[in-house]
Write a protein that holds these residues in place. Structure first.
Motif, short mmCIF file in Angstrom:
data_model
loop_
_atom_site.label_atom_id
_atom_site.label_comp_id
_atom_site.label_asym_id
_atom_site.label_seq_id
_atom_site.Cartn_x
_atom_site.Cartn_y
_atom_site.Cartn_z
N HIS A 105 7.75 15.40 -3.14
CA HIS A 105 8.40 14.23 -2.37
C HIS A 105 10.13 13.59 -3.08
CE1 HIS A 105 4.87 12.45 -1.36
NE2 HIS A 105 4.12 13.00 -2.27
N TRP A 109 10.85 7.80 -4.19
CA TRP A 109 8.88 8.11 -4.62
C TRP A 109 8.10 7.48 -5.60
CZ3 TRP A 109 5.01 10.87 -5.56
CH2 TRP A 109 3.18 10.86 -4.40
N THR A 112 8.47 4.13 -6.35
CA THR A 112 8.37 3.28 -5.92
C THR A 112 6.57 3.21 -5.80
OG1 THR A 112 10.43 3.59 -4.43
CG2 THR A 112 7.90 2.86 -3.58
N ARG A 113 5.99 4.03 -6.28
CA ARG A 113 4.51 4.14 -6.57
C ARG A 113 4.10 3.19 -7.20
NH1 ARG A 113 1.89 8.87 -7.70
NH2 ARG A 113 -0.32 8.27 -6.86
N PRO A 116 6.20 -3.11 -9.88
CA PRO A 116 4.96 -3.94 -10.49
C PRO A 116 4.63 -5.40 -8.96
CG PRO A 116 6.92 -4.62 -10.57
CD PRO A 116 7.53 -3.24 -10.15
N GLU A 117 3.72 -5.57 -9.08
CA GLU A 117 2.74 -6.66 -8.36
C GLU A 117 3.55 -7.66 -8.08
OE1 GLU A 117 -0.98 -6.52 -8.32
OE2 GLU A 117 -1.27 -4.98 -9.16
N ARG A 118 3.33 -8.47 -7.75
CA ARG A 118 3.77 -10.04 -7.35
C ARG A 118 3.02 -10.41 -8.44
NH1 ARG A 118 4.46 -9.68 -2.16
NH2 ARG A 118 2.21 -10.41 -1.98
N ASP A 167 20.03 0.27 -0.17
CA ASP A 167 18.78 -0.42 0.59
C ASP A 167 17.54 -0.97 0.00
OD1 ASP A 167 20.83 0.53 2.48
OD2 ASP A 167 20.29 1.71 3.50
N HIS A 171 15.93 -4.26 -0.02
CA HIS A 171 14.38 -4.53 0.60
C HIS A 171 13.80 -5.36 -0.29
CE1 HIS A 171 10.24 -3.64 2.68
NE2 HIS A 171 10.33 -3.41 1.15
N ASN A 175 11.61 -8.93 0.00
CA ASN A 175 10.30 -8.83 -0.12
C ASN A 175 9.90 -10.01 -1.80
OD1 ASN A 175 9.38 -7.72 2.76
ND2 ASN A 175 10.76 -6.44 1.88
N LEU B 103 -1.69 -5.77 -0.66
CA LEU B 103 -1.17 -7.39 -0.18
C LEU B 103 0.00 -7.81 -1.76
CD1 LEU B 103 -3.49 -9.04 1.70
CD2 LEU B 103 -2.04 -8.19 2.49
N HIS B 105 1.55 -6.03 -3.09
CA HIS B 105 3.34 -5.59 -2.84
C HIS B 105 4.08 -5.51 -1.97
CE1 HIS B 105 3.29 -3.13 -6.45
NE2 HIS B 105 1.40 -2.73 -6.65
N ASP B 106 5.49 -5.60 -1.61
CA ASP B 106 6.13 -5.37 -0.20
C ASP B 106 5.54 -4.90 0.22
OD1 ASP B 106 7.76 -2.96 -0.18
OD2 ASP B 106 7.87 -2.89 -1.51
N PHE B 107 6.40 -4.79 1.93
CA PHE B 107 5.21 -4.20 2.91
C PHE B 107 5.38 -3.41 3.36
CE2 PHE B 107 8.73 -5.33 5.28
CZ PHE B 107 9.44 -4.32 5.91
N LEU B 108 6.56 -2.19 2.88
CA LEU B 108 6.22 -1.00 2.84
C LEU B 108 5.76 -0.09 2.02
CD1 LEU B 108 10.20 -1.45 3.59
CD2 LEU B 108 7.88 -0.48 5.76
N TRP B 109 5.34 -0.55 0.87
CA TRP B 109 4.71 -0.47 -0.01
C TRP B 109 3.36 0.48 0.08
CZ3 TRP B 109 0.78 -0.08 -3.45
CH2 TRP B 109 0.52 -0.01 -5.11
N THR B 112 4.39 4.49 1.87
CA THR B 112 5.61 4.91 1.27
C THR B 112 4.83 5.62 0.22
OG1 THR B 112 7.43 3.30 1.32
CG2 THR B 112 6.99 4.74 -0.58
N ARG B 113 3.35 5.01 -0.15
CA ARG B 113 2.00 6.22 -1.07
C ARG B 113 2.37 7.14 -0.85
NH1 ARG B 113 -1.89 3.01 -3.70
NH2 ARG B 113 -1.87 3.89 -5.60
N LEU B 115 3.23 9.19 1.79
CA LEU B 115 3.86 9.96 2.53
C LEU B 115 3.84 11.28 2.37
CD1 LEU B 115 7.42 7.81 1.97
CD2 LEU B 115 6.69 7.89 3.55
N SER B 164 14.81 -3.03 6.89
CA SER B 164 14.47 -2.31 6.13
C SER B 164 13.34 -0.99 6.32
CB SER B 164 13.34 -3.22 5.27
OG SER B 164 13.43 -3.86 4.34
N ASP B 167 16.36 1.33 6.70
CA ASP B 167 16.97 2.37 5.36
C ASP B 167 16.36 3.24 4.49
OD1 ASP B 167 19.08 0.51 6.17
OD2 ASP B 167 18.24 -0.57 4.48
#
Lengths: 293, 293
Positions: A105, A109, A112-113, A116-118, A167, A171, A175, B103, B105-109, B112-113, B115, B164, B167
């Motif tokens: 990847h 990658w 990013t996986r 941390p969660e919110r 970038d 992002h 978020n 939910l 995580h950020d909206f691309l997460w 992305t996992r 890909l 985002s 990028d």
């Protein structure tokens, strides 16, 4: 003995970093071992409160990135600073040699996986920054591990990677993830001492080998790679801190102060109850009280 | 009957898209059902060869994104176009209602996992683009599902999300992923017909409900959201194609042509054997031959 002002250690956005002018050793922020313990305990307690608040508010994630040369004290700092925090709200990922799947990847990658969660603190013990550090010092890793390295990139590869990182961090900032990056700044002489200590300690020497020593040969190349990296990627919203690391206790106090101040600055609050919800809770209480007779 | 030129369907970088001027129905690219089958079979066969090559070359990932209103033919296009490809080299992800963890995580997460790895084709049946489509049309999703939506973002939220996405796609492009985005462009009248058909088909009507109908009320809002999205995010390296979708067969032929042309354009080659490796293979052959007596 001096007070901790974390701003002193922050790389400002746009600054060009010359690490020879950033100290690896400074006046101690603690007076004695006891004093150190007291400050650290206070930091850890505050940190624990703040993390509970973060979990309840569920608005922000916090990502702490630790980088530094071998024996700079990353593991120790994580252990001592984060030990008081509920593990449910905090997760540590150590990034060592990537797996075959991860190497298939793009270079962001695998980290990013594990973002941390919110409501939680994520800690990266080493991170995607290795992709512009060790991979830059040992350029051959790029080819031998089959990361695409096409001709059109050769001249600009590191700039391109810095941009990808900037970038991504922008992002994440937008978020709800607060990123803090800590470089534990160690002198080559102090590393020599720590390595000598390790060789004499049975709980440490079993995993020590020539491999650990050989990166010392690249000390200057690492310094240059770190300087470029710190200069390019420290931003107001995701700053780098250069923490003098020759004294472990001192470093831990600075690190814990950075984490506490960062969480404080998020201005988090417990969710406010609406009038309806307050009414609901009152009704529940009445029911429970009545049940007791 | 006309030839397929995929450029006719590509949104050029910087173009402002007005979907009313993009047809949902065009002259057919096939003459009869038999002719359709022949062209599709040829495309699928070529696609299968190209995917084997992609797998061997192990330099590029390909990400195909499918978007479109309900019943636009996303599932059918994926099934018919990709069925000839070795599933080991190809993986489909359908993104429906996000999980609680996603939910957080950020909206691309969550995308992305998933890909695709290098050497593989990844297909997104719906994608992170939903975050600037359904989430924009139903603004309340953003709040009710606890995606951070802080005041400082309100005016610029969609622009920020487009950035985002741009990028991310630039980063993926630089790291070897070819992205192709397909919008199946359906007319409201054709959707009405397909819905009526579904109600009469026992293999389809079991999952049909008022929920499917209610998005028709937002047809214009979706059109606007799609127009903004296509205008903002079609780039030379990750283009959008607007495929007329009122005729399913026609749409599948255009889609398969887009995928074939995209893979062809990567200029992939089987890895070349070095003199050493050739020598090694010769030695292996001699050994195997000798073993046979």
């Amino acid at each position: 003995m001096k007070a901790i002002r974390i701003k002193d250690h922050q790389v400002r956005q746009g600054d060009t970093v010359d690490l020879t002018s950033w100290p690896t050793s400074i006046d101690k922020v603690y007076g004695s071992k006891d004093h150190y313990r007291k400050i650290l305990a206070a930091h850890v307690e505050r940190l624990s409160e703040l993390q509970q608040l973060q979990y309840a508010a569920n608005q922000n994630a916090v990502l702490l990135i630790f980088q530094g040369m071998d024996s700079a004290g990353k593991d120790g700092a994580i252990r001592h600073v984060m030990s008081g925090v509920n593990p449910q709200g905090c997760q540590v990922f150590s990034f060592k040699h990537p797996s075959a799947t991860e190497l298939q990847h793009d270079f962001l990658w695998r980290t990013t996986r594990n973002l941390p969660e919110r409501g939680r603190i994520g800690i990266f013990n080493r991170s995607y920054y290795e992709e512009v550090l060790i991979v830059r010092v040992h350029r051959d890793i790029l080819r031998s591990e089959n990361i695409p390295d096409r001709p059109r990139h050769d001249g600009h590869l590191w700039q391109e990677r810095f941009r990808s990182i900037l970038d991504l961090e922008r992002h994440l900032h937008h978020n709800g993830t607060q990123i803090v990056k800590i470089f534990l700044h160690l002198s080559k002489e102090e590393q020599r001492k720590r390595f000598l200590d390790r060789i004499d300690q049975p709980d440490k020497n079993w995993k020590f080998s020539q491999d650990d020593i050989k990166e010392r040969l690249y000390w200057e190349q690492y310094r240059t790679a770190y300087e470029d990296c710190l200069s390019a990627t420290s931003t107001d919203h995701a700053p780098w801190y250069v923490v003098p690391a020759d004294d472990k206790k001192n470093a831990r106090l600075i690190v814990s102060q950075i984490v506490v101040d960062t969480l404080e600055a998020l201005g988090m609050r417990y969710p406010e109850l609406s009038a309806d919800r307050l009414q609901e809770l009152r009704a529940i209480r009445e029911g429970l009280v009545a049940e007791g007779g």
